[in-house]
Write a protein that holds these residues in place. Structure first.
Motif, PDB file in Angstrom:
ATOM      1  N   CYS A   1      50.659  87.972  76.431  1.00 32.54           N
ATOM      2  CA  CYS A   1      49.340  88.508  76.067  1.00 32.54           C
ATOM      3  C   CYS A   1      48.401  87.333  75.753  1.00 32.54           C
ATOM      4  CB  CYS A   1      49.458  89.416  74.843  1.00 32.54           C
ATOM      5  SG  CYS A   1      47.851  89.937  74.203  1.00 32.54           S
TER       6      CYS A   1
ATOM      7  N   TYR B   1      45.663  87.121  74.189  1.00 30.40           N
ATOM      8  CA  TYR B   1      45.134  87.049  72.820  1.00 30.40           C
ATOM      9  C   TYR B   1      46.180  86.463  71.860  1.00 30.40           C
ATOM     10  CZ  TYR B   1      41.718  90.177  74.900  1.00 30.40           C
ATOM     11  OH  TYR B   1      40.767  90.730  75.726  1.00 30.40           O
TER      12      TYR B   1
ATOM     13  N   CYS C   1      45.201  89.082  66.371  1.00 25.26           N
ATOM     14  CA  CYS C   1      46.439  89.496  67.048  1.00 25.26           C
ATOM     15  C   CYS C   1      47.498  89.788  65.992  1.00 25.26           C
ATOM     16  CB  CYS C   1      46.920  88.394  67.993  1.00 25.26           C
ATOM     17  SG  CYS C   1      48.579  88.672  68.615  1.00 25.26           S
ATOM     18  N   ASN C   2      47.893  91.050  65.917  1.00 23.15           N
ATOM     19  CA  ASN C   2      48.882  91.452  64.905  1.00 23.15           C
ATOM     20  C   ASN C   2      50.239  90.795  65.103  1.00 23.15           C
ATOM     21  OD1 ASN C   2      47.213  93.267  63.516  1.00 23.15           O
ATOM     22  ND2 ASN C   2      47.584  94.872  65.044  1.00 23.15           N
TER      23      ASN C   2
ATOM     24  N   CYS D   1      44.345  94.032  66.774  1.00 25.06           N
ATOM     25  CA  CYS D   1      44.824  93.842  68.151  1.00 25.06           C
ATOM     26  C   CYS D   1      43.623  93.754  69.084  1.00 25.06           C
ATOM     27  CB  CYS D   1      45.729  94.992  68.568  1.00 25.06           C
ATOM     28  SG  CYS D   1      46.154  94.929  70.322  1.00 25.06           S
TER      29      CYS D   1
ATOM     30  N   HIS E   1      49.160  99.156  67.019  1.00 26.73           N
ATOM     31  CA  HIS E   1      49.152  97.799  66.459  1.00 26.73           C
ATOM     32  C   HIS E   1      49.432  96.742  67.527  1.00 26.73           C
ATOM     33  CE1 HIS E   1      48.989  99.376  62.353  1.00 26.73           C
ATOM     34  NE2 HIS E   1      49.712 100.362  62.862  1.00 26.73           N
ATOM     35  N   CYS E   2      49.992  97.144  68.661  1.00 28.58           N
ATOM     36  CA  CYS E   2      50.299  96.159  69.718  1.00 28.58           C
ATOM     37  C   CYS E   2      50.667  96.881  71.014  1.00 28.58           C
ATOM     38  CB  CYS E   2      51.459  95.254  69.288  1.00 28.58           C
ATOM     39  SG  CYS E   2      51.869  93.988  70.500  1.00 28.58           S
ATOM     40  N   ILE E   3      50.123  96.348  72.113  1.00 33.89           N
ATOM     41  CA  ILE E   3      50.446  96.921  73.426  1.00 33.89           C
ATOM     42  C   ILE E   3      50.902  95.814  74.394  1.00 33.89           C
ATOM     43  CG2 ILE E   3      48.957  98.959  73.230  1.00 33.89           C
ATOM     44  CD1 ILE E   3      46.858  97.412  74.930  1.00 33.89           C
ATOM     45  N   ALA E   4      51.454  94.749  73.825  1.00 34.50           N
ATOM     46  CA  ALA E   4      51.862  93.625  74.681  1.00 34.50           C
ATOM     47  C   ALA E   4      53.158  93.944  75.419  1.00 34.50           C
ATOM     48  CB  ALA E   4      52.053  92.383  73.828  1.00 34.50           C
TER      49      ALA E   4
HETATM   50  S1  SF4 Z   1      48.647  93.399  72.372  1.00 39.08           S
HETATM   51 FE1  SF4 Z   1      49.976  92.603  70.750  1.00 39.08          FE
HETATM   52  S2  SF4 Z   1      50.114  90.444  71.279  1.00 39.08           S
HETATM   53 FE2  SF4 Z   1      48.300  91.216  72.344  1.00 39.08          FE
HETATM   54  S3  SF4 Z   1      46.550  91.007  70.927  1.00 39.08           S
HETATM   55 FE3  SF4 Z   1      47.396  93.004  70.550  1.00 39.08          FE
HETATM   56  S4  SF4 Z   1      48.812  92.632  68.854  1.00 39.08           S
HETATM   57 FE4  SF4 Z   1      48.446  90.663  69.796  1.00 39.08          FE
END
Ligand code: SF4
Ligand SMILES: Cc1cc2nc3c(=O)[nH]c(=O)nc-3n(C[C@H](O)[C@H](O)[C@H](O)COP(=O)(O)OP(=O)(O)OC[C@H]3O[C@@H](n4cnc5c(N)ncnc54)[C@H](O)[C@@H]3O)c2cc1C
Length: 330
Positions: free
Chosen positions: A119, A121, A129-130, A138, A156-159
């Protein structure tokens, strides 16, 4: 510049004890991920424990017919091992479709399983970035998320998890062996990868200082008839938009057993159990493959730019399974 110490361990016990004694240490295997992230300032260990001198590079057949792959076996050596090529072709193909030849010669199996997301970010210290900084937000949710996950996501995250070979290992029920400060343990690979939930920075159940020492591939006759297909924006040196590790056993036109792993679509290497359930005992036909793929992807969480992955993943499942049928049945 941050100060960074380096030490080389020559036995497993010392490696584990040294890493465990320093809360801000990291193991260094091939360094193809770790050094990048240190340079970018994404991770900031103050001690790198080089594990390359540990005797963990062997690939050995087991008395029960399985295969034990040492954590420091290089991607190239695993991919080209005759037993992997013959009995687990999807694992060999997945490795060869990853990274570049130079990287594969450096990168280890243990490091591959622990590699971090690509990812953008996450790798950019300026973006919330969580996963990098818990609680910061995120950036991908409303930002650029064409390559991001549609399965196993949270707010909270879609990586996505980037490893190719892990997708095959999940399909084959591999087992991860570790030694940590509290001793040795074995972790089925499906339990090794955690979905992000509310804590995307916690990606696996390893304690700090716990070292992967080996990965076991079980004796699995179905794996001989397996394939790994990878769909990406360019044909080399690129991570998967969608990938599929498929293995199938067909008898009298009926699916007796099937294994499906999907990559590129999920926050973890994705075992397609719903699709497997639809297929076991069903006719090995294209129509049934489409139905199974649709069942698996029905739970997908689609966003503005990555919705196309659902259709791509369905087609990948169908293509993977069809590829494995005998010529007359395709
Ligand atoms: S998808 Fe996960 S790794 Fe990417 S910015 Fe969001 S929290 Fe961060
Ligand atoms: C340009 C580029 C393209 C790539 N393309 C692909 C691709 O298409 N597909 C793919 O699958 N991968 C790809 N990769 C990722 C590559 O496969 C990984 O960087 C590599 O496998 C990591 O292995 P390593 O030995 O270098 O690990 P390192 O970089 O040394 O370590 C990675 C992480 O694992 C930890 N670690 C290492 N070994 C152990 C162990 N035994 N126990 C516990 N923790 C450990 C380290 O502390 C670190 O956190 C690519 C990498 C690059 C740079």
């Amino acid at each position: 510049m941050r100060p960074l110490s380096y030490t080389r361990a020559f036995d497993v016990e010392t490696a584990v004890a040294t890493a465990a004694a320093n809360e801000n240490s990291a193991f260094l295997a091939g360094g193809t991920t770790e050094i990048d992230l240190v340079r970018l300032g994404v991770t900031g260990p103050d001690l790198l424990v080089d594990i390359n001198a540990l005797p963990l590079a062997d690939i050995e057949q087991q008395p029960d017919g399985g295969l034990r792959i040492g954590a420091l076996a290089r991607m190239t050596d695993v991919a080209r091992h005759s037993v992997v090529e013959e009995r687990y072709p999807a694992a060999s193909q997945a490795l060869l479709l990853g990274a570049s030849e130079q990287l594969r010669n450096m990168a280890s199996i243990g490091g591959n399983l622990c590699q971090r997301t690509r990812c953008t970010y996450f790798r950019d210290n300026m973006s919330p970035c969580n996963k990098r900084e818990p609680g910061s937000g995120c950036s991908a949710l409303e930002g650029i998320h064409r390559g991001h996950a549609i399965m196993g996501t949270s707010e909270h995250c879609i990586a996505t998890h980037p490893s190719d070979v892990a997708v095959a290992l999940v399909a084959f029920d591999a087992v991860v062996h570790t030694i940590g400060p509290d001793g040795a343990r074995t972790i089925p690979i499906d339990d090794f990868y955690l979905e992000p939930g509310t804590s995307p920075h916690i990606e696996h159940p390893l304690a700090h200082g716990e070292l992967i020492v080996a990965v076991d591939l079980p004796a699995l006759p179905i794996a001989r008839n397996s394939v790994y297909l990878k769909f990406r924006d360019r044909q080399s040196y690129e991570f998967a938009l969608v990938s599929i590790a498929a293995a199938v056993e067909v008898e009298d036109g009926v699916v007796r057993d099937v294994r499906l792993g999907i990559g590129g679509i999920a926050t973890r290497p994705w075992r397609a159990r719903r699709a497997e359930e639809v297929l076991i005992g069903a006719p090995a036909t294209r129509e049934k493959f489409i139905e199974a793929a649709a069942a698996e992807l029905s739970g997908a969480s689609l966003r503005r730019d990555n919705a196309f992955k659902a259709e791509l993943a369905k087609r990948a499942v169908v293509r993977g399974l069809t590829t494995l049928l005998p010529g007359e049945a395709r």
